[in-house]
Every structure is written in C-alpha cells, then in structure tokens.
Write a protein that holds these residues in place. Structure first.
Motif, short mmCIF file in Angstrom:
data_model
loop_
_atom_site.label_atom_id
_atom_site.label_comp_id
_atom_site.label_asym_id
_atom_site.label_seq_id
_atom_site.Cartn_x
_atom_site.Cartn_y
_atom_site.Cartn_z
N THR A 79 -7.53 -3.96 3.65
CA THR A 79 -5.89 -4.13 3.47
C THR A 79 -6.07 -5.74 4.30
OG1 THR A 79 -6.60 -2.88 6.14
CG2 THR A 79 -6.50 -1.72 4.52
N THR A 80 -7.19 -6.65 4.26
CA THR A 80 -6.67 -7.67 3.91
C THR A 80 -7.98 -9.12 4.27
OG1 THR A 80 -6.10 -9.75 6.37
CG2 THR A 80 -7.61 -7.57 6.74
N SER A 97 -2.54 -9.38 3.33
CA SER A 97 -2.63 -8.27 3.87
C SER A 97 -2.34 -7.22 3.20
CB SER A 97 -2.31 -8.73 5.10
OG SER A 97 -1.17 -8.92 5.57
N LEU A 101 -0.12 1.45 2.76
CA LEU A 101 -0.40 1.58 2.25
C LEU A 101 -0.51 3.17 2.02
CD1 LEU A 101 -3.83 -0.03 2.01
CD2 LEU A 101 -2.19 -0.37 0.40
N HIS A 139 3.81 0.50 -0.77
CA HIS A 139 2.56 -0.44 -0.39
C HIS A 139 3.44 -1.29 0.09
CE1 HIS A 139 2.36 -2.00 -4.70
NE2 HIS A 139 2.13 -2.99 -3.71
#
Length: 666
Positions: A79-80, A97, A101, A139
C-alpha cells in the motif's frame, strides 16, 4: 477499460504531452518569495529545473533539463513505497501510498496494486483493478516529496467506461481538487469540470492502450505535502471489473535560490551607519547580487536581495560591509534557513571572519542543491558596552548612632545585609551628592571615550538614586583587556568608610558587553565594621604577668581588664592594656593596624615588662613595634569577614604593659 482475464502481456509506453498547463498556487507566506511562476509542458519541468523521474522511459537529460531517473516497480499488494534518489547534497524521497483501497479484484495476477502491462489497457503502470458493485471512491492515492517542489506529475492510463447488453457497469472518474491539482483530458473519451481538476469517463465509451491517457500535475508545493487523487466509480448498473494505471511519475526541483535580508535590532550606533550586503561566488569571486541599506536610527530600508538563483555545486560567500562606522560596534547574528530541508544554521560575530579595519564580515554558503530555498537574515544589534552600578549605604538598614558605634552584638553580626559590599535593595538606599562622580578609565588614569558623560554624577532621581551607567562603543575598547570604574568622593562626605574599593577593575570577556553591579558601598563612621575596644587592668608591676589569665569584662580595673575608668591610681603602679579589634561586618578587612599613644601629661607612663602580646598569632602573626614618643603599634594585619551565624565577631587583641610615672611639676 474493461478487463478480460486473458490480457496479461507486459508492454512499455512513454507518452509526453506538449500541452501547456497553468496551475494555481496555495502555499504558506513564509515561502511565497520562492514560488516559481515558470510554466512548462505538462509532463516536463520548467527551464533549468531538475527532473526526478520514476518510470520506464525517462526524458533525455540535458544541461538545461537535467534528469535523474529510476525504474517504477511495486511488490503486489503493497500500500506504500518510497523511491529514494541518493545524492551527496541530500537524498530526495518520493512516496506513493494508497490510504483507501476498496472493491479490489485479485483475478488479474494478484492483489492490487500490481505493476505491469495489461494488454490493450495499460503499459508499464501501477495498476488498480476494482469491481463495480456501487458508486463510491474505490481508491485514493497520495504522492509526496521531502523537498519543496516546483512541479509534481504522473500519467493516468485507461480512464473510461463501457457498455454491456445495454447496461453500463462503471464510469471511472479521477478527482485532484484536494490540493489544487490539474488534469488534462481527451474529449473523445472524457469530460472535465470548469476548474480542470475532475475528469469523468463518457458513458459507454471504452478506449484501448494509450488512447485516453491523461496527465495529473501540481505546481509549487511545500515539502512533504501529500498530493491526493481520488478514483471514483461514478456510475454503475451491473458489477464488472475495470482497471486504471499510473505511470511516469516525476517531480521537479528548482535550482538553489537565496534571499538575503538585513535587519537591525535597535538603533544605529552612529546615526549615518549604513550596511552593504554582497553575494559572490567563492571560486572566482564573481559578483552575484548586492544592496546598500538606507534609513536612520532603527529604520532599515532597501534591505533585501531579490530571489537569486544559485548554481548547484558552487560555493558562495555573503559579506556585510559597514559604511561610515565600525562593525565592532555591533553584535551580529547570521541565520540561514533552508525551507526545503527544514534546517537552520546560525553564526555569531565571534565565528565570522572580519577584516583588520573592522568594516567587513564574511560567511560561506556551501553545498547548495536543487530545491534549496535559503533565507539568510543578517541581524545587527548595537554592541555598545555597558558598565553600571550604584553608590549605596551598605548599612543593612541599621541607622548609625553614637550609642551603637561599638555594638558587636547580633544586631550587626546577625544582619547579613550589613557591611557586605553588596547592594541589598530591600533594606539599603542609593546615595547622592552633587560632588560625587564616577569615572570610567583605562586603569592608567585616562578616561575612556563613552557615549555618556565621563566622569558622570550619580542619579538624584528617587527611583534610581545613586545609580550610574556608562555606554561605550565597542570600537573604543579594541585590544583592551580591562577597564576601571573609579569613585570620586566629595572632599566633605558623611560616608567616610568604604565597603568596596574606590577603584574597581573590570576584566573584559570576549562577546560580553554588559557589566553590571559595579557598586560602591559606603557607611557612616558610626556604622564602621572595625570596632576597637580598650580595657585596662591596674596591678603591682608583675613583670611575669600572664595577660590571658587576667579576667575580662570586670567592673573594677583593679580586679581584671575593664572598660571602666581608673580612679585614684598611685604613681609607680602598673597598668596593663587590652586593645581588641573586632570585625562586625561581612567583608574581610585589610590593612588593619592597632596604634596607641602613652600619656605624657600630667603623669608620664612608660612601657613595662612583660613584652607586648598579639593574639591570635594566626592573624598574619603581627609583631609589635615602639615609636620614639611612647607609641605602640602592631604590624598591619587582616580580619576575616564574620559569618552571619556567629555569636561574636572575628577579632584580634594587642596586650601591653605600662608603668604609671611620677607627677611632673610645671
């Protein structure tokens, strides 16, 4: 683009747009002067700015468009991620980032985000695949840089819609309005709002690879500002997977820039002092920028450079030159702050190079880098020396009376403010006399040049009575290590006893300009610390007399040492004397001497055995000498200060013996 499960081939594209994009700015006022208003193509940096690129096909690097690049890659499902450009001038970090989601579809090579190429959809992109069960933000993506940037951008691939059997499963939308971002669009597949920051796919229109790529970008932003994009499913009639990809990330850093300001904290030492600030290259001393101040007193005008562009890898010097004065008359602080890195460097006068004439100081600006936004403040504070103090009655609040002239009780000994050489404002007052003055000298008798009167009278204003204050330009004390403050007492002066020396020597300390509490304590004679008490003892001329064995404080002088007068003593008798010196004060007494003159009329007395005795011998072990005219005196000795907790003051005693003579006729 609608996704079919067999589309998993990887391809690479690089689309550079030449469309100009103008973007609004919203920043803090602290950095407003550094805002770049230079324009550039959408996916390019302004002229002479440096691009940091993350993707498959970086632009060519030139002298006017330098580019540092690295590949875009991403572990599936993360995620980042931070992309670091390691440089000697400091690492540049670009962070991507995904704080939101939702509705993820993992049937296309793993859990999104996924890096790769989806055939007919995206190329070398960071891909997000979603189902479309509802209208919502599925997202959100943030990008940030640890430097103040002049531009940030990336490409958005395959933003579209589709139709299936008369129903529309999704319409994609991207929104960068949160941080004043801007979006391009393709009218064949998109609509865009009037502000240019929300783009929506046209219902039912589906594009292939590269057909509907758009650009997102932001202009000047402060370091570590999270630039947000929201990806929305803005319409759905049936659930179907769809994808969008992000690629060709970049950010731009301007060449290093500097602003130099001249500030004055206080008024000019000389009314016509002005200051010239110059910025030069260190390697060839080439002139870059300069200004000369105007104004008077504490007002400084024409006191800043414009925003000046520097060259990375070149060192610079900033110099301050005084016109019509001397920089030694100012204590100067040089503070340089780099807003991009959040660092401050502070130099003070003693750390800076100064020429022999005392008219120019110089400091260096080294290791400047792209993105540096440096503000240097050169602040001068008049560095006049100040020497101040008070002439005061050091009596601890005890009124001087004849009745207490020889009082050695705790009234004096237990009063810590009495005769201590320190001004105790709670109980003591300043003194004034029209003939009392203070001089500031070079300790060789010559008065120093001051901006105040020298010599000067002490104040007669009630609130500041007894006070004095000398101000001296720093240039007047160059190469001097000490000065002396001298009290000139009136020829007729009630306060005959000093508790401090009349000539106070002051050692000058580097970069210390204030010397206070240079006080002069005085008391009247009745409040003197030295008390002499004489006692006598009449006896039958015992040449082996033990002085210390004789009782003290007797009422009758024939019984022991007594302060009471002798009456009816016959010639031929002997009289022993005790002269005791007490220090009832809280300052050590120096140069003390006991002296006594024997009487010669109407009856002559002479010295007699036993020999004189001085107690205690620890007090400089004084000896005793005799004068030619019947005088006895101790050598000079010292008496230590008496502690406040003592019940009796420190003392020393001289004993001697005399023989009382015969009556003399006229």
């Amino acid at each position: 683009m609608r996704l079919d499960y067999e589309r998993k081939d990887l391809q690479l594209i690089n689309l550079l747009s030449v469309m100009l994009l103008f973007i609004g700015l919203s920043i803090s006022s602290a950095q407003a002067n550094f805002v770049s208003n230079e324009t550039s193509a959408v996916a390019a940096c302004p002229f002479n700015h440096k691009m940091y690129y993350i993707g498959a096909t970086p632009p060519a690097s030139t002298q006017n468009f330098p580019v540092a690049s690295q590949a875009l890659n991403w572990p599936a499902g993360n995620t980042t991620r931070t992309f670091t450009f390691t440089e000697a001038s400091g690492n540049k970090e670009f962070v991507i980032s995904f704080p939101i989601l939702l509705d993820l579809n993992s049937n296309f090579g793993g859990t999104p985000p996924i890096f790769g190429t989806f055939n007919g959809v995206t190329t070398s992109a960071l891909n997000l695949i979603h189902n479309s069960p509802a209208v919502r933000t599925n997202h959100s993506m943030n990008v940030s840089v640890n430097r103040s940037v002049t531009k940030v951008g990336y490409k958005i691939q395959d933003l579209d819609s589709t139709g299936t059997t008369g129903r529309v499963p999704y319409i994609e939308q991207v929104d960068v309005s949160a941080n004043q971002g801007q979006l391009t669009f393709n009218a064949n597949f998109h609509t865009r709002n009037a502000a240019g920051n929300i783009v929506t796919g046209r219902s039912g229109l589906n594009c292939s690879t590269g057909e509907c790529t758009i650009n997102a970008s932001w202009n000047y932003k402060l370091a570590n500002t999270a630039l947000n994009l929201k990806h929305n499913n803005s319409f759905t009639q049936t659930n179907s997977p769809h994808a969008v990809g992000y690629s060709d990330f970049f950010f731009c850093l301007a060449p290093p820039k500097i602003i130099v300001n001249k500030l004055l904290d206080g008024s000019r030492v000389d009314g016509d002092d002005q200051f010239r600030i110059e910025l030069r290259r260190t390697d060839n001393n080439a002139f870059v920028q300069a200004f000369t101040t105007t104004g008077s007193n504490d007002v400084v005008t024409d006191n800043t450079t414009t925003v000046t562009t520097l060259t990375e890898g070149v060192n610079y010097t900033v110099s301050e030159q005084i016109i019509n004065g001397n920089l030694l008359d100012y204590q100067t602080t040089y503070t340089c702050s780099n807003a991009t890195t959040g660092t401050d460097v502070v130099f003070r006068s003693g750390e800076m190079l100064i020429n022999e004439a005392g008219t120019r100081r110089t400091f260096a600006i080294n290791n400047v880098s792209y993105g540096d936004e440096i503000t240097c403040n050169v602040t001068n504070t008049p560095s006049q020396y100040t020497f101040s103090g008070i002439v005061f009655n050091d009596n601890g609040g005890i009124v001087g009376r004849d009745s207490t002239r020889q009082d050695i009780s705790t009234t004096f000994v237990g009063n810590g403010s009495y005769f201590n050489g320190i001004y105790d404002s709670a109980s003591e007052v300043g003194l004034y006399d029209s003939n009392l003055s203070i001089r500031l000298t070079d300790c060789n008798g010559t008065n120093i040049t001051t901006t105040s009167a020298n010599p000067q009278p002490v104040s007669n204003i009630q609130a500041t009575r007894g006070r004095y204050n000398f101000t001296v330009p720093a240039s007047a004390l160059v190469n001097k290590t000490k000065v002396c403050v001298v009290e000139n007492e009136p020829s007729v002066w009630d306060y005959a006893v000093d508790t401090n020396t009349d000539n106070r020597e002051v050692t000058l300390v580097a970069n210390v300009y204030t010397y206070s509490n240079l006080d002069f304590g005085e008391v009247k004679a009745n409040n003197a610390a030295l008390v002499l008490i004489k006692s006598q003892y009449v006896h039958e001329c015992n040449n082996n007399l033990d002085y210390q064995a004789v009782s003290t404080n007797a009422e009758d002088p024939t019984v022991g040492f007594s302060i009471n007068p002798i009456r009816g003593v016959s010639p031929g008798k002997c009289i022993a004397y005790s002269v005791r010196a007490y220090n009832r004060g809280h300052v050590g007494l120096q140069q003390v001497q006991i002296r006594d003159q024997l009487q010669i009329t109407p009856v002559t007395s002479v010295f007699q055995q036993p020999a004189p005795l001085f107690i205690p011998t620890s007090v400089n072990s004084p000896t005793v000498s005799y004068g030619s005219n019947g005088e006895i005196r101790s050598n000079v000795f010292s008496l230590a200060a008496t502690p406040v907790t003592a019940s009796q003051p420190n003392s020393a005693t001289l004993y001697f013996n005399t023989k009382y003579g015969t009556t003399q006729s006229n």
